[in-house]
Design a protein around this motif. Sequence first.
Motif, PDB file in Angstrom:
ATOM      1  N   PRO A   1      32.904  40.247  39.417  1.00  0.00           N
ATOM      2  CA  PRO A   1      31.709  40.808  40.066  1.00  0.00           C
ATOM      3  C   PRO A   1      31.883  42.283  40.352  1.00  0.00           C
ATOM      4  CG  PRO A   1      32.353  38.736  41.104  1.00  0.00           C
ATOM      5  CD  PRO A   1      33.485  39.108  40.187  1.00  0.00           C
ATOM      6  N   ARG A   2      30.732  42.980  40.370  1.00  0.00           N
ATOM      7  CA  ARG A   2      30.769  44.417  40.590  1.00  0.00           C
ATOM      8  C   ARG A   2      31.004  44.749  42.058  1.00  0.00           C
ATOM      9  NH1 ARG A   2      31.100  43.723  36.024  1.00  0.00           N
ATOM     10  NH2 ARG A   2      29.947  44.655  34.289  1.00  0.00           N
ATOM     11  N   THR A   3      30.675  43.860  42.911  1.00  0.00           N
ATOM     12  CA  THR A   3      30.870  44.137  44.340  1.00  0.00           C
ATOM     13  C   THR A   3      32.337  44.009  44.688  1.00  0.00           C
ATOM     14  OG1 THR A   3      30.439  41.818  44.846  1.00  0.00           O
ATOM     15  CG2 THR A   3      28.568  43.324  44.893  1.00  0.00           C
ATOM     16  N   SER A   4      32.850  44.973  45.456  1.00  0.00           N
ATOM     17  CA  SER A   4      34.280  45.020  45.781  1.00  0.00           C
ATOM     18  C   SER A   4      34.677  43.988  46.822  1.00  0.00           C
ATOM     19  CB  SER A   4      34.665  46.424  46.281  1.00  0.00           C
ATOM     20  OG  SER A   4      33.879  46.748  47.427  1.00  0.00           O
ATOM     21  N   ASP A   5      33.736  43.504  47.577  1.00  0.00           N
ATOM     22  CA  ASP A   5      34.077  42.541  48.627  1.00  0.00           C
ATOM     23  C   ASP A   5      34.014  41.113  48.147  1.00  0.00           C
ATOM     24  OD1 ASP A   5      31.389  42.569  48.220  1.00  0.00           O
ATOM     25  OD2 ASP A   5      30.807  42.478  50.342  1.00  0.00           O
ATOM     26  N   HIS A   6      33.751  40.879  46.861  1.00  0.00           N
ATOM     27  CA  HIS A   6      33.726  39.523  46.330  1.00  0.00           C
ATOM     28  C   HIS A   6      35.141  38.999  46.241  1.00  0.00           C
ATOM     29  CE1 HIS A   6      33.011  36.165  43.548  1.00  0.00           C
ATOM     30  NE2 HIS A   6      31.731  36.231  43.974  1.00  0.00           N
ATOM     31  N   PRO A   7      35.437  37.775  46.586  1.00  0.00           N
ATOM     32  CA  PRO A   7      36.797  37.232  46.540  1.00  0.00           C
ATOM     33  C   PRO A   7      37.441  37.366  45.170  1.00  0.00           C
ATOM     34  CG  PRO A   7      35.374  35.761  47.768  1.00  0.00           C
ATOM     35  CD  PRO A   7      34.497  36.804  47.180  1.00  0.00           C
ATOM     36  N   LEU A   8      36.672  37.124  44.117  1.00  0.00           N
ATOM     37  CA  LEU A   8      37.225  37.234  42.766  1.00  0.00           C
ATOM     38  C   LEU A   8      37.575  38.671  42.438  1.00  0.00           C
ATOM     39  CD1 LEU A   8      37.945  35.804  40.128  1.00  0.00           C
ATOM     40  CD2 LEU A   8      35.552  36.104  39.386  1.00  0.00           C
ATOM     41  N   ALA A   9      36.681  39.601  42.869  1.00  0.00           N
ATOM     42  CA  ALA A   9      36.983  41.022  42.640  1.00  0.00           C
ATOM     43  C   ALA A   9      38.201  41.427  43.440  1.00  0.00           C
ATOM     44  CB  ALA A   9      35.779  41.878  43.016  1.00  0.00           C
TER      45      ALA A   9
ATOM     46  N   SER B   1      43.913  42.557  43.517  1.00  0.00           N
ATOM     47  CA  SER B   1      45.257  42.196  44.003  1.00  0.00           C
ATOM     48  C   SER B   1      46.222  42.018  42.841  1.00  0.00           C
ATOM     49  CB  SER B   1      45.155  40.900  44.830  1.00  0.00           C
ATOM     50  OG  SER B   1      46.444  40.466  45.239  1.00  0.00           O
ATOM     51  N   VAL B   2      45.743  41.382  41.744  1.00  0.00           N
ATOM     52  CA  VAL B   2      46.601  41.205  40.560  1.00  0.00           C
ATOM     53  C   VAL B   2      46.978  42.561  39.988  1.00  0.00           C
ATOM     54  CG1 VAL B   2      46.663  40.344  38.183  1.00  0.00           C
ATOM     55  CG2 VAL B   2      45.777  38.912  40.004  1.00  0.00           C
ATOM     56  N   ARG B   3      46.001  43.433  39.854  1.00  0.00           N
ATOM     57  CA  ARG B   3      46.274  44.742  39.278  1.00  0.00           C
ATOM     58  C   ARG B   3      47.179  45.559  40.192  1.00  0.00           C
ATOM     59  NH1 ARG B   3      41.376  47.727  36.379  1.00  0.00           N
ATOM     60  NH2 ARG B   3      43.242  48.923  35.764  1.00  0.00           N
ATOM     61  N   GLN B   4      46.987  45.435  41.481  1.00  0.00           N
ATOM     62  CA  GLN B   4      47.839  46.171  42.420  1.00  0.00           C
ATOM     63  C   GLN B   4      49.270  45.675  42.348  1.00  0.00           C
ATOM     64  OE1 GLN B   4      46.474  45.985  46.410  1.00  0.00           O
ATOM     65  NE2 GLN B   4      47.955  47.501  47.183  1.00  0.00           N
ATOM     66  N   ARG B   5      49.435  44.308  42.300  1.00  0.00           N
ATOM     67  CA  ARG B   5      50.794  43.767  42.204  1.00  0.00           C
ATOM     68  C   ARG B   5      51.439  44.184  40.898  1.00  0.00           C
ATOM     69  NH1 ARG B   5      53.902  40.064  44.808  1.00  0.00           N
ATOM     70  NH2 ARG B   5      52.277  39.742  46.348  1.00  0.00           N
ATOM     71  N   TRP B   6      50.610  44.233  39.840  1.00  0.00           N
ATOM     72  CA  TRP B   6      51.158  44.709  38.562  1.00  0.00           C
ATOM     73  C   TRP B   6      51.598  46.158  38.671  1.00  0.00           C
ATOM     74  CZ3 TRP B   6      53.112  44.174  33.888  1.00  0.00           C
ATOM     75  CH2 TRP B   6      52.986  45.198  32.961  1.00  0.00           C
ATOM     76  N   ALA B   7      50.763  46.956  39.243  1.00  0.00           N
ATOM     77  CA  ALA B   7      51.063  48.390  39.273  1.00  0.00           C
ATOM     78  C   ALA B   7      52.143  48.737  40.281  1.00  0.00           C
ATOM     79  CB  ALA B   7      49.783  49.153  39.600  1.00  0.00           C
ATOM     80  N   THR B   8      52.226  47.987  41.331  1.00  0.00           N
ATOM     81  CA  THR B   8      53.161  48.364  42.399  1.00  0.00           C
ATOM     82  C   THR B   8      54.438  47.537  42.405  1.00  0.00           C
ATOM     83  OG1 THR B   8      52.053  46.846  43.940  1.00  0.00           O
ATOM     84  CG2 THR B   8      51.276  49.121  43.883  1.00  0.00           C
ATOM     85  N   VAL B   9      54.430  46.391  41.790  1.00  0.00           N
ATOM     86  CA  VAL B   9      55.604  45.520  41.895  1.00  0.00           C
ATOM     87  C   VAL B   9      56.214  45.261  40.518  1.00  0.00           C
ATOM     88  CG1 VAL B   9      56.443  43.258  42.626  1.00  0.00           C
ATOM     89  CG2 VAL B   9      54.713  44.423  43.971  1.00  0.00           C
ATOM     90  N   LEU B  10      55.433  44.601  39.638  1.00  0.00           N
ATOM     91  CA  LEU B  10      56.040  44.123  38.389  1.00  0.00           C
ATOM     92  C   LEU B  10      56.289  45.251  37.423  1.00  0.00           C
ATOM     93  CD1 LEU B  10      57.027  41.732  36.772  1.00  0.00           C
ATOM     94  CD2 LEU B  10      54.691  41.373  35.940  1.00  0.00           C
TER      95      LEU B  10
ATOM     96  N   SER C   1      42.419  30.499  38.396  1.00  0.00           N
ATOM     97  CA  SER C   1      41.749  29.390  39.098  1.00  0.00           C
ATOM     98  C   SER C   1      40.384  29.811  39.613  1.00  0.00           C
ATOM     99  CB  SER C   1      42.636  28.910  40.258  1.00  0.00           C
ATOM    100  OG  SER C   1      43.849  28.398  39.758  1.00  0.00           O
ATOM    101  N   MET C   2      40.321  31.033  40.197  1.00  0.00           N
ATOM    102  CA  MET C   2      39.044  31.506  40.726  1.00  0.00           C
ATOM    103  C   MET C   2      38.027  31.699  39.607  1.00  0.00           C
ATOM    104  SD  MET C   2      40.257  34.132  43.737  1.00  0.00           S
ATOM    105  CE  MET C   2      38.596  34.377  44.311  1.00  0.00           C
ATOM    106  N   LEU C   3      38.523  32.210  38.442  1.00  0.00           N
ATOM    107  CA  LEU C   3      37.606  32.334  37.293  1.00  0.00           C
ATOM    108  C   LEU C   3      37.101  30.962  36.853  1.00  0.00           C
ATOM    109  CD1 LEU C   3      39.351  35.099  35.118  1.00  0.00           C
ATOM    110  CD2 LEU C   3      37.094  35.229  36.220  1.00  0.00           C
ATOM    111  N   GLU C   4      38.012  29.996  36.811  1.00  0.00           N
ATOM    112  CA  GLU C   4      37.600  28.662  36.410  1.00  0.00           C
ATOM    113  C   GLU C   4      36.594  28.064  37.416  1.00  0.00           C
ATOM    114  OE1 GLU C   4      41.192  26.511  36.019  1.00  0.00           O
ATOM    115  OE2 GLU C   4      41.623  27.251  33.989  1.00  0.00           O
ATOM    116  N   MET C   5      36.909  28.273  38.709  1.00  0.00           N
ATOM    117  CA  MET C   5      36.014  27.743  39.737  1.00  0.00           C
ATOM    118  C   MET C   5      34.634  28.406  39.669  1.00  0.00           C
ATOM    119  SD  MET C   5      38.627  27.411  42.964  1.00  0.00           S
ATOM    120  CE  MET C   5      37.283  27.078  44.063  1.00  0.00           C
TER     121      MET C   5
END
Length: 619
Positions: A94-102, A107-116, A149-153
Amino acid sequence: MTSRSPLVNRLAIAIGAIVLTAIVSMATTLAVSKSIEGNATAINIAGSLRMGAFQLVAAAAAGDRAGEDGPGLNVRITDYQERLAKPEILRSIPRTSDHPLAEQYQSVRQRWATVLKPALVNHEIGAPLSAGMVGAVEGYTREVDRLVSMLEMRTEARIDLLHLIQIISLIFSILVILALFLDLRNRVLKPLRKLMAIATAVGEKDFSHQANLKGSDELAQLGQAFDQMTSELALTYYELESRARQKTEELEVSHAALEVMHSASRGLFANHDLCSGAIPMLQDLERLLGIGPIRLFLHDKESAEPVEAITTASPKRPFYCRDHHCNACLVTPEVYDEMPLEDNDGRRLLLPIRTPGQLLGTLEVWYPADKGLPDTSRRLLETLSDQLATAIFLEKQITEEQQLTLAEERTVIARELHDSLAQSLSYLKMQVTRLRRLNIEGDHKPTHDSILDELSTGLNSAYRQLRELLATFRLKLDTPDLATALRKTIDEFSERLGKPVSFEYNLPPQTLSPNEEIHTLQIIREGLANAVKHADATDITVKVMFDSPQVRASVQDNGKGLPGGGQPINHYGLIIMQDRARTLGGKVQVNNKAEGGVEVALTFVPKSRNLIPTETSPA
């Protein structure tokens, strides 16, 4: 529009609802399917990110063998990072930043960029995996798993929404169709069946069915129109049926009345008596037509007012009644008071009794005011008036013909007497005169003279009586009625008396037959002749009165009266009058009056119809 076509509007609304449901269903289905387009690719890509993370860690642990086993670690990291930002994944986020999926994707991209990614870049190629590296990979894969999972849901939720929309659309369509069916059944099919049943019943002449449709739609209005139409048709049909029944009854009554008139007309024309011939017929007509009483008035030129000749109902015997054994017109006062007369809410119809150019009388018909007089009854009464006019006209003609016949017979007798007996008597008188002139001498002369005197007296008496007889036979009714003939006779004797003779007359029209009129006139003439010649009277009165059922004709004078106070014996004029009275079925009395003078009185009961006798009396 709604008030003019509610049924069409309901159909349009139902069809519009179905169409709108279909459009909404298709539009939402299209929107939902469009929204989940590429979700499967995004899920696949997101799922491959877990495998790619492990491959990157494995490549970092195994060392960089670029050119032998594949691209180097840096190239793989760049590749992986590009895969993480692929458009397929971005379209599913979703385009809205406050959507759980967004938020999870960030969060995935941040963990990728900052951790992995820093852990992979900083990891020494070929060195064993540290615990931090393993923890970083596991934490990252957990975030990726959560993203997948969220995409599937989200995809399943969209599919469930699509199913829900389709179910709702299906249910709404079914409800609309069911409502439309019920509405069509209640508002169309049932009214149509009622209207068809009414039409079928009307075709079978049954107007009792009613649609009783409520509402304002076309079929309800049509049902109301059908109800009004059947009511009006029922009223019209019953009115027509009533009229047909009434006309049938009137025709039956008219047929019965015509039969009565036809059968009675024979007796009317054959009987030659209006009273006995017409009253039974008129009473039958009264019973058939519900009218009455009926009266017949004859127009008499000697009377200023029409003279009642017939009535079908009377509480007392009519003045003109000639048969006191007949009670045909007599009714009780109670019955008479119930009849439709002027004082009892009755109406009167006057019909002229006329022939071309001559008004003979008037037919008076009473009928109830509340019922009126139908046209058929009026036409029947007009036909009756024509029949009565014909009967009265023929009666007058027959009367005049009988008067003429009687006068002609008497003229013939007078001529025969004049040509035979009168001449013989004249001859004998001449012979007696010749014998008287002979000079007969001797003892037989007194006897001879006595015989001649007796012969002369007898011949003179016979000759005088013969002259009176001839005058009587030559007397005839040359006027249309007895009253006029009597007035002419009285005028004649008034001139001879030198003073007017009083005259009273109240005989109803057509009371006497021609034979009775002739004899009555001759008896009155004889009485007048005696009063003028022998009584030395100065006042003479003639009365012809009707005291139902008897006729009394009298001649009264104030003269010297009869010698001896009684009727003279062997008086030739009296003998003639008595013979005439016997012919009429009556009697003549000649008596002195107490105050002086003589009264000659004739009394007799007139018959219904006295025909000219076949044998004429000597008088």
